[in-house]
Design a protein around this motif. Structure first.
Motif, PDB file in Angstrom:
ATOM      1  N   GLN A 142       1.318  -7.107  10.740  1.00  0.00           N
ATOM      2  CA  GLN A 142       0.074  -6.582  11.308  1.00  0.00           C
ATOM      3  C   GLN A 142      -0.078  -5.101  10.990  1.00  0.00           C
ATOM      4  OE1 GLN A 142       0.619  -7.682  15.405  1.00  0.00           O
ATOM      5  NE2 GLN A 142      -0.353  -9.682  15.149  1.00  0.00           N
ATOM      6  N   ARG A 143       1.003  -4.351  11.093  1.00  0.00           N
ATOM      7  CA  ARG A 143       0.973  -2.917  10.791  1.00  0.00           C
ATOM      8  C   ARG A 143       0.597  -2.695   9.327  1.00  0.00           C
ATOM      9  NH1 ARG A 143      -0.350   1.961  11.654  1.00  0.00           N
ATOM     10  NH2 ARG A 143       1.080   3.541  10.922  1.00  0.00           N
ATOM     11  N   LYS A 144       1.169  -3.494   8.452  1.00  0.00           N
ATOM     12  CA  LYS A 144       0.874  -3.379   7.028  1.00  0.00           C
ATOM     13  C   LYS A 144      -0.608  -3.642   6.761  1.00  0.00           C
ATOM     14  CE  LYS A 144       2.056  -6.496   3.951  1.00  0.00           C
ATOM     15  NZ  LYS A 144       2.803  -7.388   3.067  1.00  0.00           N
ATOM     16  N   VAL A 145      -1.165  -4.663   7.371  1.00  0.00           N
ATOM     17  CA  VAL A 145      -2.580  -4.990   7.192  1.00  0.00           C
ATOM     18  C   VAL A 145      -3.450  -3.865   7.738  1.00  0.00           C
ATOM     19  CG1 VAL A 145      -4.418  -6.586   7.899  1.00  0.00           C
ATOM     20  CG2 VAL A 145      -2.213  -7.479   7.131  1.00  0.00           C
ATOM     21  N   GLU A 146      -3.098  -3.332   8.912  1.00  0.00           N
ATOM     22  CA  GLU A 146      -3.860  -2.209   9.486  1.00  0.00           C
ATOM     23  C   GLU A 146      -3.875  -1.020   8.536  1.00  0.00           C
ATOM     24  OE1 GLU A 146      -1.995  -1.370  13.234  1.00  0.00           O
ATOM     25  OE2 GLU A 146      -2.705  -3.230  14.140  1.00  0.00           O
TER      26      GLU A 146
END
Length: 162
Positions: A100-104
């Motif tokens: 999720q952090r990577k996508v954000e």
């Protein structure tokens, strides 16, 4: 006829502009082909796709074995679940959070490449640790199983993936 000297008779644009236009069209068409290929691959059009055992698969395998287990085996399997479940869930959550952090980071207006690379590395590390822990749980489960149970499981898995 050399392309450098060619002038478009209809638009009067130099050849380099036409060449860039065609290259742009070719690039867009290539992206479309890659997108379609990726979509088709995810839709399952390829016959051989590697599928890693995840928590859902581990859960199904465990309870499939428990259906035919004797009371002593059931107790051993329940102990295995009790021991492994918190760690597996924590590792799974770590992997999901990193993803999720990577996508954000990827979707930010001004992407921080270094933060993205760290998040990607964190995701890979968490997924690797989760995979290793699932493998350990599968080995522990196999130790509890009888040869007959392993044969039934092998037939069951072959029926779904064969």
């Amino acid at each position: 006829m050399k392309i450098e000297n060619f002038e478009s008779t209809t638009t009067g644009k130099p050849a380099k502009r036409l060449q860039r236009g065609w290259l742009s069209i070719l690039f867009v068409a290539s992206l479309a082909v890659v997108s379609i290929a990726a979509f088709a691959h995810e839709a399952g059009t390829q016959e051989t796709v590697y599928e890693q055992v995840d928590l859902k698969h581990l859960h199904k395998i465990t309870y499939h074995i428990m259906d035919s287990a004797e009371p002593k085996q059931k107790a051993a399997i329940e102990n295995l679940i009790k021991t492994a479940k918190p760690e597996l869930e924590a590792l799974n959550q770590r992997a999901l959070t990193a993803k999720q952090r990577k996508v954000e980071l990827l979707l930010q207006d001004n992407m921080d490449i270094r933060a993205f690379e760290r998040a990607s590395a964190d995701e890979i590390q968490a997924a690797d640790e989760l995979s290793q822990r699932i493998d350990e749980a599968l080995v522990d489960l196999a130790k509890i199983m009888t040869p007959e149970q392993r044969a039934r499981l092998r037939a069951h898995v072959s029926g779904h993936h064969g």
